[in-house]
Design a protein around this motif. Structure first.
Motif, PDB file in Angstrom:
ATOM      1  N   LEU A 105       0.809  -1.214   0.000  1.00  0.00           N
ATOM      2  CA  LEU A 105       0.000   0.000   0.000  1.00  0.00           C
ATOM      3  C   LEU A 105       0.844   1.267   0.000  1.00  0.00           C
ATOM      4  CD1 LEU A 105      -2.864  -0.969   2.478  1.00  0.00           C
ATOM      5  CD2 LEU A 105      -2.889  -1.031  -0.023  1.00  0.00           C
ATOM      6  N   GLU A 106       2.027   1.215   0.610  1.00  0.00           N
ATOM      7  CA  GLU A 106       2.847   2.420   0.735  1.00  0.00           C
ATOM      8  C   GLU A 106       3.937   2.519  -0.330  1.00  0.00           C
ATOM      9  OE1 GLU A 106       4.383   2.896   4.652  1.00  0.00           O
ATOM     10  OE2 GLU A 106       2.396   3.054   5.575  1.00  0.00           O
ATOM     11  N   THR A 107       4.029   1.499  -1.206  1.00  0.00           N
ATOM     12  CA  THR A 107       5.101   1.504  -2.206  1.00  0.00           C
ATOM     13  C   THR A 107       4.540   1.216  -3.594  1.00  0.00           C
ATOM     14  OG1 THR A 107       6.474   0.544  -0.438  1.00  0.00           O
ATOM     15  CG2 THR A 107       7.459   0.691  -2.618  1.00  0.00           C
ATOM     16  N   PRO A 108       3.773   2.150  -4.156  1.00  0.00           N
ATOM     17  CA  PRO A 108       3.260   1.927  -5.508  1.00  0.00           C
ATOM     18  C   PRO A 108       4.347   1.869  -6.565  1.00  0.00           C
ATOM     19  CG  PRO A 108       2.783   4.153  -4.756  1.00  0.00           C
ATOM     20  CD  PRO A 108       3.301   3.405  -3.564  1.00  0.00           C
ATOM     21  N   SER A 109       5.505   2.479  -6.292  1.00  0.00           N
ATOM     22  CA  SER A 109       6.659   2.388  -7.186  1.00  0.00           C
ATOM     23  C   SER A 109       7.914   2.339  -6.328  1.00  0.00           C
ATOM     24  CB  SER A 109       6.718   3.593  -8.141  1.00  0.00           C
ATOM     25  OG  SER A 109       7.054   4.770  -7.427  1.00  0.00           O
ATOM     26  N   TRP A 110       9.028   1.911  -6.925  1.00  0.00           N
ATOM     27  CA  TRP A 110      10.252   1.794  -6.141  1.00  0.00           C
ATOM     28  C   TRP A 110      10.749   3.149  -5.667  1.00  0.00           C
ATOM     29  CZ3 TRP A 110      11.004  -2.488  -3.965  1.00  0.00           C
ATOM     30  CH2 TRP A 110      10.612  -3.676  -4.582  1.00  0.00           C
ATOM     31  N   GLY A 111      10.336   4.216  -6.345  1.00  0.00           N
ATOM     32  CA  GLY A 111      10.689   5.551  -5.878  1.00  0.00           C
ATOM     33  C   GLY A 111      10.028   5.921  -4.567  1.00  0.00           C
ATOM     34  N   ASP A 112       8.967   5.195  -4.196  1.00  0.00           N
ATOM     35  CA  ASP A 112       8.251   5.464  -2.946  1.00  0.00           C
ATOM     36  C   ASP A 112       8.758   4.623  -1.778  1.00  0.00           C
ATOM     37  OD1 ASP A 112       6.244   7.305  -4.063  1.00  0.00           O
ATOM     38  OD2 ASP A 112       5.561   5.531  -5.164  1.00  0.00           O
ATOM     39  N   LEU A 113       9.730   3.759  -2.040  1.00  0.00           N
ATOM     40  CA  LEU A 113      10.197   2.857  -0.994  1.00  0.00           C
ATOM     41  C   LEU A 113      10.905   3.631   0.118  1.00  0.00           C
ATOM     42  CD1 LEU A 113      10.665   0.000   0.077  1.00  0.00           C
ATOM     43  CD2 LEU A 113      12.764  -0.080  -1.295  1.00  0.00           C
ATOM     44  N   ARG A 114      10.498   3.363   1.361  1.00  0.00           N
ATOM     45  CA  ARG A 114      11.134   3.954   2.536  1.00  0.00           C
ATOM     46  C   ARG A 114      11.853   2.862   3.319  1.00  0.00           C
ATOM     47  NH1 ARG A 114       6.758   6.865   5.985  1.00  0.00           N
ATOM     48  NH2 ARG A 114       5.744   4.839   5.694  1.00  0.00           N
ATOM     49  N   LEU A 115      12.935   3.255   3.971  1.00  0.00           N
ATOM     50  CA  LEU A 115      13.749   2.285   4.691  1.00  0.00           C
ATOM     51  C   LEU A 115      12.931   1.552   5.749  1.00  0.00           C
ATOM     52  CD1 LEU A 115      16.460   0.967   5.339  1.00  0.00           C
ATOM     53  CD2 LEU A 115      16.961   2.916   6.846  1.00  0.00           C
ATOM     54  N   GLN A 116      12.114   2.303   6.492  1.00  0.00           N
ATOM     55  CA  GLN A 116      11.350   1.654   7.561  1.00  0.00           C
ATOM     56  C   GLN A 116      10.330   0.663   7.009  1.00  0.00           C
ATOM     57  OE1 GLN A 116      11.529   4.942   6.915  1.00  0.00           O
ATOM     58  NE2 GLN A 116       9.683   6.053   7.585  1.00  0.00           N
ATOM     59  N   ARG A 172     -17.013 -13.930   1.337  1.00  0.00           N
ATOM     60  CA  ARG A 172     -16.679 -13.085   0.193  1.00  0.00           C
ATOM     61  C   ARG A 172     -15.263 -12.542   0.324  1.00  0.00           C
ATOM     62  NH1 ARG A 172     -21.924  -9.351   1.125  1.00  0.00           N
ATOM     63  NH2 ARG A 172     -20.694  -9.141   3.037  1.00  0.00           N
ATOM     64  N   SER A 173     -14.617 -12.320  -0.830  1.00  0.00           N
ATOM     65  CA  SER A 173     -13.309 -11.676  -0.822  1.00  0.00           C
ATOM     66  C   SER A 173     -13.470 -10.228  -0.378  1.00  0.00           C
ATOM     67  CB  SER A 173     -12.682 -11.739  -2.210  1.00  0.00           C
ATOM     68  OG  SER A 173     -13.489 -11.058  -3.151  1.00  0.00           O
ATOM     69  N   GLN A 174     -12.352  -9.637   0.081  1.00  0.00           N
ATOM     70  CA  GLN A 174     -12.390  -8.288   0.662  1.00  0.00           C
ATOM     71  C   GLN A 174     -11.471  -7.365  -0.132  1.00  0.00           C
ATOM     72  OE1 GLN A 174     -12.565  -8.483   5.195  1.00  0.00           O
ATOM     73  NE2 GLN A 174     -11.691 -10.502   4.727  1.00  0.00           N
ATOM     74  N   PRO A 175     -12.014  -6.674  -1.140  1.00  0.00           N
ATOM     75  CA  PRO A 175     -11.177  -5.852  -2.021  1.00  0.00           C
ATOM     76  C   PRO A 175     -10.793  -4.511  -1.402  1.00  0.00           C
ATOM     77  CG  PRO A 175     -13.471  -5.716  -2.697  1.00  0.00           C
ATOM     78  CD  PRO A 175     -13.414  -6.723  -1.580  1.00  0.00           C
ATOM     79  N   LEU A 176      -9.626  -4.021  -1.831  1.00  0.00           N
ATOM     80  CA  LEU A 176      -9.139  -2.684  -1.511  1.00  0.00           C
ATOM     81  C   LEU A 176      -8.698  -2.036  -2.816  1.00  0.00           C
ATOM     82  CD1 LEU A 176      -6.812  -3.628   1.476  1.00  0.00           C
ATOM     83  CD2 LEU A 176      -9.056  -2.583   1.679  1.00  0.00           C
ATOM     84  N   SER A 177      -8.688  -0.726  -2.851  1.00  0.00           N
ATOM     85  CA  SER A 177      -8.293  -0.025  -4.070  1.00  0.00           C
ATOM     86  C   SER A 177      -6.883  -0.406  -4.476  1.00  0.00           C
ATOM     87  CB  SER A 177      -8.362   1.490  -3.856  1.00  0.00           C
ATOM     88  OG  SER A 177      -9.689   1.892  -3.599  1.00  0.00           O
ATOM     89  N   GLY A 178      -6.682  -0.559  -5.789  1.00  0.00           N
ATOM     90  CA  GLY A 178      -5.365  -0.871  -6.319  1.00  0.00           C
ATOM     91  C   GLY A 178      -4.601   0.387  -6.673  1.00  0.00           C
ATOM     92  N   TYR A 179      -3.538   0.231  -7.463  1.00  0.00           N
ATOM     93  CA  TYR A 179      -2.732   1.359  -7.885  1.00  0.00           C
ATOM     94  C   TYR A 179      -3.396   2.142  -9.015  1.00  0.00           C
ATOM     95  CZ  TYR A 179       1.088  -0.940  -5.357  1.00  0.00           C
ATOM     96  OH  TYR A 179       1.876  -1.534  -4.404  1.00  0.00           O
ATOM     97  N   GLY A 180      -4.228   1.446  -9.810  1.00  0.00           N
ATOM     98  CA  GLY A 180      -4.828   2.085 -10.974  1.00  0.00           C
ATOM     99  C   GLY A 180      -6.193   1.516 -11.266  1.00  0.00           C
ATOM    100  N   ALA A 181      -6.627   1.657 -12.518  1.00  0.00           N
ATOM    101  CA  ALA A 181      -7.984   1.268 -12.890  1.00  0.00           C
ATOM    102  C   ALA A 181      -8.137  -0.219 -13.152  1.00  0.00           C
ATOM    103  CB  ALA A 181      -8.420   2.045 -14.135  1.00  0.00           C
ATOM    104  N   SER A 182      -7.023  -0.945 -13.349  1.00  0.00           N
ATOM    105  CA  SER A 182      -7.133  -2.346 -13.756  1.00  0.00           C
ATOM    106  C   SER A 182      -6.521  -3.323 -12.756  1.00  0.00           C
ATOM    107  CB  SER A 182      -6.472  -2.546 -15.123  1.00  0.00           C
ATOM    108  OG  SER A 182      -5.090  -2.217 -15.072  1.00  0.00           O
ATOM    109  N   ASP A 183      -6.231  -2.863 -11.533  1.00  0.00           N
ATOM    110  CA  ASP A 183      -5.708  -3.764 -10.521  1.00  0.00           C
ATOM    111  C   ASP A 183      -6.428  -3.526  -9.204  1.00  0.00           C
ATOM    112  OD1 ASP A 183      -4.208  -1.230 -10.122  1.00  0.00           O
ATOM    113  OD2 ASP A 183      -3.224  -2.385  -8.541  1.00  0.00           O
ATOM    114  N   VAL A 184      -6.341  -4.506  -8.315  1.00  0.00           N
ATOM    115  CA  VAL A 184      -7.047  -4.436  -7.036  1.00  0.00           C
ATOM    116  C   VAL A 184      -6.311  -5.296  -6.020  1.00  0.00           C
ATOM    117  CG1 VAL A 184      -8.593  -6.319  -7.712  1.00  0.00           C
ATOM    118  CG2 VAL A 184      -9.310  -4.729  -5.921  1.00  0.00           C
TER     119      VAL A 184
END
Length: 227
Positions: A105-116, A172-184
């Motif tokens: 959830l906190e790393t949509p791209s490698w540029g968002d990666l934090r050490l912690q 039932r499965s429990q969906p959460l928003s993905g990074y874009g329009a075609s993933d979840v």
């Protein structure tokens, strides 16, 4: 003059800690390479006829691509178009991955990666997610490797993936928003750690189905070398 003994001891201790961490990281990489070279299901061969799935590699993470539905398995009760940001982006194949909840959830791209975030994922957590991308029928490529499996192996692979979904009280499965329009994302079962990584998840699904793959595959290359 100020006393330097305490500061020097602290620096020496810090140096020892850093050297230990580097040694541990080196040992982990060596163990991961070694584990991926040890075959499980060593007598497995692709059948002359069967069903085709795909192993996908994005350079760090691996996943499995299967049809959304066929005669052997149907994921449409778990993965539905209305779970997407844009239901019109639903496709006939699904790319399944699994990993640490916070990292996803906190790393949509490698540029968002934090050490912690990376350290927390290595230590491990009980919170994990299944990540599903809707994709068109894939074509073989360097990072998309086809595997032909028997119907029985296919059902075991599909069952292993299904078991990873954490269901609510109504089943039932429990969906959460993905990074874009075609993933979840979906709430998942399982504890992520340095031992059980996203790539080891891919390897375990294949091993449990009877497909030849390494005994322990924490890295993407350890999975892909077999296909």
């Amino acid at each position: 003059m100020p006393r330097m003994g305490g500061g020097m001891r602290a620096l020496r201790l810090m140096g020892k800690v850093m050297a230990t961490l580097q040694l541990a990281a080196f040992a982990f990489v060596l163990a991961g390479i070694g584990g991926s070279l040890i075959p499980v299901n060593g007598d497995w061969e692709e059948p002359a006829e069967g069903l085709t799935i795909y192993v996908y590699d994005n350079g760090i993470h691996t996943g499995l691509i299967l049809p959304a539905s066929n005669a052997e398995a149907d994921f449409t009760d778990l993965v539905r178009p209305e779970h997407l940001g844009d239901p019109a982006r639903a496709r006939d194949h699904l790319l399944f991955g699994w990993g640490d909840r916070v990292f996803y959830l906190e790393t949509p791209s490698w540029g968002d990666l934090r050490l912690q975030t990376a350290v927390a994922a290595i230590i491990g957590s009980e919170a994990s997610l299944v990540h599903v991308d809707h994709v068109a029928r894939p074509a073989p490529a360097d990072n998309v490797r086809p595997i032909r499996v028997t119907p029985g192996e296919y059902r075991r692979i599909a069952s292993g993936i299904r078991d990873q979904f954490a269901l609510d009280a109504q089943g039932r499965s429990q969906p959460l928003s993905g990074y874009g329009a075609s993933d979840v994302f979906y709430e998942a079962n399982g504890r992520y750690s340095a031992i059980r990584t996203c790539n080891e998840w891919t390897g375990r699904i294949l091993r449990d189905a009877g497909v030849r793959v390494g005994a322990w595959t924490p890295f993407n290359f350890g999975v892909m070398r077999w296909f």
